[in-house]
Scaffold this active site. Structure first.
Site, PDB file in Angstrom:
ATOM      1  N   HIS A 171       0.847  -1.200   0.000  1.00 47.03           N
ATOM      2  CA  HIS A 171       0.000   0.000   0.000  1.00 47.03           C
ATOM      3  C   HIS A 171       0.881   1.248   0.000  1.00 47.03           C
ATOM      4  CE1 HIS A 171      -2.878   2.985   1.741  1.00 47.03           C
ATOM      5  NE2 HIS A 171      -3.722   2.315   0.979  1.00 47.03           N
ATOM      6  N   SER A 372      -8.378 -15.050  -1.025  1.00 43.03           N
ATOM      7  CA  SER A 372      -8.583 -13.649  -1.374  1.00 43.03           C
ATOM      8  C   SER A 372      -9.991 -13.449  -1.915  1.00 43.03           C
ATOM      9  CB  SER A 372      -7.563 -13.202  -2.422  1.00 43.03           C
ATOM     10  OG  SER A 372      -7.842 -11.881  -2.863  1.00 43.03           O
TER      11      SER A 372
END
Length: 465
Positions: A171, A372
Site C-alpha cells: 500500500h 482472497s
C-alpha cells in the site's frame, strides 16, 4: 549545452511511445494516467438569509441521499463493506462530542469519550491474533494508513538505523512512512500474483546485513490480495543471520486481517511479529473510515509520552480521535460475533470463486489468489463502464472486491454487462482485449497469444457457463 541535451532527450523519449532503452535493454515505458479533475457540482454554502430562489440545505441533502442509494449497488472496485444498520440505533450519539484523546487505557479528564468501547474492541482483536490482554497495546485509528504509519514508527524507534523492506505491491502508505520518517527503503520484487519475491528479499537482507531490518508484510495486497508468507520471511531472516533484536515486523492486514483467522490463521503474536493493523470500514463495515492497531506493550515505552494538558499518556499518531468509531466497531462485532464473521468470510470467498469461474468460462482474463476476495481481470475498454461499476484500475488490469455487501445477483449483473459490452468493443477485431500475462501470469491471460483464440459473441446470446 545542458538545455540542448535535455531537449534532445525529451524528443527521443517522445518518439518512443511504448519502449525505451535502459542499461542496453529494451523496456516498456510505464504509462501513468493522470486522474481527471472533478466536475464542478455548483454547490456552495447557503447563507440562511439569502435562500430566495435557492434550494434549501434539506432539499440538497435529500437529493444527495437518493443519489447514494442508487449508486450503492455498483460499488465493486473498492474495499468497503457497506452493509450495516448503525444509523438507527446509534444516531442519538451524534448529539455528543466524543473524543478519545490519548492512550485508550488511561483516564480522560472529561466524560465525553468512548474508551470503554475502544478497549473492548481491542481486547476482541487481541484474542483473535493470539496475544494476552496484559501483553498488548493498541488503539482505534482513523484507518489502515494510520496503522501502517504507527507500526513502522515503532520499528524506526526500536531500530533507529534500520532499513525498511517492503514489496513493490505494498500500500502506498508504507512508502509514505519511509518518506515521513526518512528511513532507508529497499523495495522487494513480487511474483505475478503480487506475493513477495523471497529470493530478492534474501539477497537484499544479505547485502545490508550490517543494519537491522524493519519489514512490512502484506496480509492481502491492495490490488491483487496476495499474502506474503510470514513463516518464509522469518526463516529467511534466520538464514541471513538476523537475531530477534535485529528485526521488526509490521503486518499490513487491512482487508485480510479478518479473513485469514477464519480460514488459515497466519497472524499470531506467538510469532516474533511487532504489530498488526486492519481497516475497520472494510470487511467489518463502518460508515466512517477507521482501523485497529495492535502491538506489544513492551514496545510502547519507546513512543509514549506523558501529556499534562490532556492528563494522559499518548503513543498515538493522531492524539484526538473519533469517539464514534469504536462504538460503531463494537456494535458490528457484537451484532455479528465470530460466527457471523465466519459466515461472511465463507460467502465472500465462494462468491469470488463464482465470479472468477464465470469470467474464465467467458474467455476473459482473470486471476484470484488463494484466500482472497479480490478478483483481478483485464481492464474494460470503456472508461464509462469502469466508472459506472466504480472499478479500480492499474495499467491493463482492474479488480472487483467481493465484500459482504456484494450479492451474487450484483456479480451476475456485472458479468452480463461486461460480456455485452465486450461484444461491442471487440466484435470486429479492430480492437483486441489486452494481453495481461505480465500482470497476472500467462496461465490467467485469455489473449490470442496465450489462449490460442478469441471468442467473439454473436448476436445477443451470452456464453453458456
Amino acid at each position: 549545452m545542458m538545455m540542448l541535451c535535455t531537449k534532445m532527450m525529451s524528443n527521443i523519449v517522445a518518439s518512443l511511445p511504448s519502449e525505451n532503452i535502459v542499461n542496453g535493454n529494451m523496456k516498456k515505458l510505464v504509462k501513468v494516467t493522470t486522474p481527471r479533475p472533478r466536475k464542478k457540482l455548483q454547490l456552495a454554502v447557503i447563507e440562511p438569509g439569502l435562500r430566495s430562489g435557492v434550494s434549501s440545505p434539506d432539499y440538497i441533502l435529500d437529493n444527495y441521499l437518493k443519489t447514494l442509494a442508487q449508486r450503492v449497488k455498483y460499488h465493486l472496485g473498492f474495499p468497503e463493506n457497506i452493509f450495516y444498520d448503525h444509523h438507527v440505533a446509534l444516531a442519538p450519539l451524534l448529539q455528543f462530542h466524543l473524543n478519545n484523546c490519548g492512550d485508550p487505557f488511561t483516564e480522560n479528564p472529561v466524560d465525553f469519550h468512548s474508551k470503554d468501547f475502544e478497549v473492548a474492541v481491542l481486547d476482541w482483536f487481541a484474542k483473535l491474533w493470539e496475544i494476552d490482554k496484559d501483553e498488548y497495546w493498541g488503539y482505534v485509528t482513523h484507518g489502515g494508513t494510520e496503522g501502517n504509519l504507527h507500526g513502522i514508527w515503532i520499528g524506526r524507534e526500536l531500530l533507529p538505523n534500520g532499513i525498511l523492506y517492503t514489496s513493490k505491491d505494498s500500500h502506498y502508505s508504507v512508502f509514505k512512512a519511509a518518506r515521513l520518517y526518512r528511513i532507508d527503503l529497499e523495495m522487494i520484487n513480487t511474483s505475478t500474483n503480487g506475493e513477495m519475491d523471497y529470493s530478492d528479499l534474501k539477497a537484499k537482507l544479505l547485502h545490508n546485513k550490517d543494519k537491522p531490518a524493519i519489514i512490512n508484510i502484506n496480509i492481502g495486497t491492495t490490488f491483487k490480495g496476495a499474502m506474503d508468507d510470514i513463516d518464509v520471511i522469518l526463516q529467511t531472516l534466520e538464514d541471513c543471520g538476523y537475531s530477534h533484536d535485529k528485526f521488526y515486523i509490521h503486518c499490513d492486514a487491512a482487508l485480510n486481517g479478518l479473513i485469514v483467522p477464519f480460514t488459515k490463521n497466519v497472524i499470531s503474536f506467538k510469532k516474533p511479529i511487532g504489530s498488526v493493523t486492519i481497516s475497520g470500514h472494510k470487511f467489518i463495515g463502518c460508515p466512517i473510515p477507521c482501523g485497529v492497531q495492535i502491538t506489544r506493550k513492551s514496545h510502547i515505552a519507546y513512543l509514549s509520552r506523558n501529556v499534562e494538558y490532556i492528563a494522559s499518556m499518548d503513543a498515538t499518531i493522531s492524539g484526538s480521535r473519533n469517539g464514534l468509531t469504536p462504538i460503531l466497531l463494537w456494535y458490528s462485532l457484537s451484532s455479528k460475533g465470530q460466527i457471523g464473521i465466519q459466515q461472511d468470510v465463507k460467502r465472500c470467498l465462494n462468491n469470488a470463486r463464482y465470479l472468477r469461474d464465470r469470467l474464465k468460462q467467458a474467455n476473459i482474463s482473470v486471476m484470484l489468489n488463494e484466500l482472497s476476495t479480490i478478483v483481478v481481470l483485464e481492464r474494460p475498454h470503456d472508461h464509462e463502464f469502469t466508472r459506472h461499476w466504480q472499478l479500480s484500475c492499474v495499467k491493463d488490469i482492474a479488480h472487483v472486491i467481493v465484500m459482504p455487501s456484494i450479492t451474487r445477483e450484483t456479480l451476475d449483473d456485472f458479468f452480463i454487462d461486461l460480456v455485452q459490452k465486450r461484444k461491442m468493443w471487440y466484435q470486429d477485431g479492430s480492437v483486441k482485449p489486452p494481453c495481461v500475462a505480465d500482470d497476472i501470469g500467462a496461465q490467467n491471460c485469455a489473449c490470442a497469444l496465450h489462449n490460442g483464440q478469441y471468442i467473439f459473441l454473436q448476436g445477443n446470446k451470452l456464453p453458456i457457463v
